[in-house]
Design a protein around this motif. Structure first.
Motif, PDB file in Angstrom:
ATOM      1  N   ARG A 179       0.878  -1.176   0.000  1.00 46.82           N
ATOM      2  CA  ARG A 179       0.000   0.000   0.000  1.00 46.82           C
ATOM      3  C   ARG A 179       0.914   1.225   0.000  1.00 46.82           C
ATOM      4  NH1 ARG A 179      -4.318  -1.685   4.648  1.00 46.82           N
ATOM      5  NH2 ARG A 179      -2.403  -1.865   5.862  1.00 46.82           N
ATOM      6  N   GLN A 182       0.477   8.253  -2.144  1.00 47.98           N
ATOM      7  CA  GLN A 182       1.089   9.121  -3.150  1.00 47.98           C
ATOM      8  C   GLN A 182       0.999  10.595  -2.765  1.00 47.98           C
ATOM      9  OE1 GLN A 182       2.713   8.004  -5.974  1.00 47.98           O
ATOM     10  NE2 GLN A 182       2.481   6.054  -4.893  1.00 47.98           N
ATOM     11  N   LEU A 193      -1.627   5.811 -13.423  1.00 48.30           N
ATOM     12  CA  LEU A 193      -2.000   4.406 -13.280  1.00 48.30           C
ATOM     13  C   LEU A 193      -2.747   3.908 -14.518  1.00 48.30           C
ATOM     14  CD1 LEU A 193      -3.145   4.383  -9.545  1.00 48.30           C
ATOM     15  CD2 LEU A 193      -1.158   3.173 -10.483  1.00 48.30           C
ATOM     16  N   HIS A 197      -1.881   0.798 -16.734  1.00 46.35           N
ATOM     17  CA  HIS A 197      -2.851  -0.296 -16.748  1.00 46.35           C
ATOM     18  C   HIS A 197      -3.266  -0.629 -18.180  1.00 46.35           C
ATOM     19  CE1 HIS A 197      -5.158  -2.900 -14.175  1.00 46.35           C
ATOM     20  NE2 HIS A 197      -6.297  -2.598 -14.787  1.00 46.35           N
ATOM     21  N   SER A 202       0.804  -2.018 -15.014  1.00 50.05           N
ATOM     22  CA  SER A 202       0.539  -1.446 -13.693  1.00 50.05           C
ATOM     23  C   SER A 202       1.031  -2.346 -12.567  1.00 50.05           C
ATOM     24  CB  SER A 202      -0.961  -1.180 -13.514  1.00 50.05           C
ATOM     25  OG  SER A 202      -1.708  -2.385 -13.684  1.00 50.05           O
ATOM     26  N   PHE A 209      -1.478  -5.060  -9.500  1.00 52.24           N
ATOM     27  CA  PHE A 209      -2.254  -3.896  -9.080  1.00 52.24           C
ATOM     28  C   PHE A 209      -3.727  -4.295  -8.937  1.00 52.24           C
ATOM     29  CE2 PHE A 209      -4.888  -0.205 -10.325  1.00 52.24           C
ATOM     30  CZ  PHE A 209      -4.564   0.631  -9.264  1.00 52.24           C
ATOM     31  N   TYR A 212      -7.278   1.007  -5.497  1.00 58.13           N
ATOM     32  CA  TYR A 212      -6.703   2.073  -4.674  1.00 58.13           C
ATOM     33  C   TYR A 212      -7.715   2.574  -3.657  1.00 58.13           C
ATOM     34  CZ  TYR A 212      -9.242   5.623  -7.434  1.00 58.13           C
ATOM     35  OH  TYR A 212     -10.209   6.381  -8.036  1.00 58.13           O
ATOM     36  N   PRO A 221      -2.551   3.624  -3.959  1.00 56.47           N
ATOM     37  CA  PRO A 221      -2.659   2.412  -4.770  1.00 56.47           C
ATOM     38  C   PRO A 221      -2.278   1.172  -3.965  1.00 56.47           C
ATOM     39  CG  PRO A 221      -1.436   4.131  -5.918  1.00 56.47           C
ATOM     40  CD  PRO A 221      -1.557   4.558  -4.494  1.00 56.47           C
ATOM     41  N   TRP A 223      -1.244  -3.043  -4.328  1.00 53.12           N
ATOM     42  CA  TRP A 223      -0.826  -4.200  -5.112  1.00 53.12           C
ATOM     43  C   TRP A 223      -0.898  -5.446  -4.236  1.00 53.12           C
ATOM     44  CZ3 TRP A 223       1.099   0.615  -5.732  1.00 53.12           C
ATOM     45  CH2 TRP A 223       1.261   1.114  -7.032  1.00 53.12           C
ATOM     46  N   LEU A 266     -10.554   1.959 -13.126  1.00 48.64           N
ATOM     47  CA  LEU A 266      -9.903   2.228 -11.846  1.00 48.64           C
ATOM     48  C   LEU A 266     -10.831   2.993 -10.912  1.00 48.64           C
ATOM     49  CD1 LEU A 266      -6.325   3.395 -12.949  1.00 48.64           C
ATOM     50  CD2 LEU A 266      -7.051   1.118 -12.245  1.00 48.64           C
ATOM     51  N   GLN A 270     -12.375   2.236  -6.748  1.00 47.51           N
ATOM     52  CA  GLN A 270     -11.772   2.987  -5.640  1.00 47.51           C
ATOM     53  C   GLN A 270     -12.671   2.912  -4.406  1.00 47.51           C
ATOM     54  OE1 GLN A 270     -12.554   6.155  -4.111  1.00 47.51           O
ATOM     55  NE2 GLN A 270     -14.522   6.339  -5.124  1.00 47.51           N
TER      56      GLN A 270
END
Length: 274
Positions: A179, A182, A193, A197, A202, A209, A212, A221, A223, A266, A270
């Motif tokens: 985690r 940013q 991203l 992606h 990504s 990934f 996020y 983000p 992973w 994406l 979220q």
């Protein structure tokens, strides 16, 4: 942001050193501390910023005189920074050995950005026990020891990585994750991203990934790592991925059709923590 403003503040930690780590300690890391100091105007006091304190206290003036400020508390107003500054200043004023148990709704006043010396680095130490709640020479009664051990039972394995700022490995049950909070504006991170992606880049070695979080105005983000990955296994792959990620963040050309579709996907995944 004016001291007397009552407007909602999307990025309450903006302008503080290590803003992404402030967010990580407030939302993601179970047990950690970090260094801070108030300005001369507010006494030049050393402050130990922590994730949590017993029974969700906002702050504690420890018996040895050190002031602890907890981040994982419920905000009373529209500005988390103002609430935390209020708790911190109250903790400085109470007698050593006293907790600030609640702050209610603070009046308009200074924020952390006004109270803290912004030249002091926000240096994070991930902890594996809440024993730091107590001053070093405090007698460990059976009740105190039991309370700390109970709190320690809720700590998930977490490691702050060296390869990138505000990047944290953690193990949740039988799964491991990275985690990475940013520092950039949300739109910049999402565009970056999306560019990766769309090219299926990504992820990186041993990391997929998966989505996020949005917290305190920043993007985090996430992973999922190869099963059984330890923190040290992630350092080199993350360091290798970093230039590619930074290049995607720096790209300001309009997104193409594939990248726009990736970005829409994406956004649909979220999760807003706060």
């Amino acid at each position: 942001m004016a001291k007397n403003s009552t407007d909602f503040v999307l990025r309450p930690f903006e302008g503080l050193p290590g803003e992404p780590d402030w967010v990580a300690l407030k939302e993601l890391v179970p047990a950690a501390t970090a260094t801070a100091r108030t300005t001369k105007e507010y006494g030049a006091r050393d402050v130990l910023v922590t994730t949590v304190l017993p029974t969700s206290w906002p702050a504690l003036h420890r018996a040895d005189g050190l002031v602890l400020l907890a981040l994982q508390t419920t905000s009373s107003s529209n500005d988390v920074s103002r609430d935390l500054a209020h708790a911190l200043l109250e903790a400085i004023e109470v007698e050593p050995g006293t907790a600030v148990e609640t702050i209610g709704l603070p009046e308009p006043g200074p924020r952390l950005q006004d109270v803290l010396d912004l030249s002091v680095p926000f240096e994070v130490t991930v902890q594996d026990s809440f024993a730091y709640w107590l001053a070093p020479d405090t007698e460990r009664t059976p009740d105190l020891q039991a309370a700390i051990e109970e709190a320690d039972g809720g700590i998930i394995d977490t490691v702050k990585l060296d390869a990138a700022d505000a990047a944290y490995w953690c193990r949740m049950g039988a799964r491991e994750f990275l985690r990475w909070a940013q520092p950039h504006e949300e739109q910049v991170v999402l565009d970056g991203l999306a560019r990766l992606h769309a090219k299926r880049e990504s992820g990186f070695e041993g990391a997929k990934f998966v989505g996020y979080f949005r917290s305190a105005g920043l993007v985090v983000p996430v992973w999922e790592l190869a099963k059984g990955s330890e923190a040290e296994d992630v350092e080199k792959p993350l360091a290798d991925f970093l230039p590619r990620f930074e290049a995607a963040l720096a790209d300001t050309t309009p997104l193409d059709a594939d990248e726009r579709r990736a970005r829409a996907g994406l956004v649909a995944r979220q999760v807003t923590l706060r």
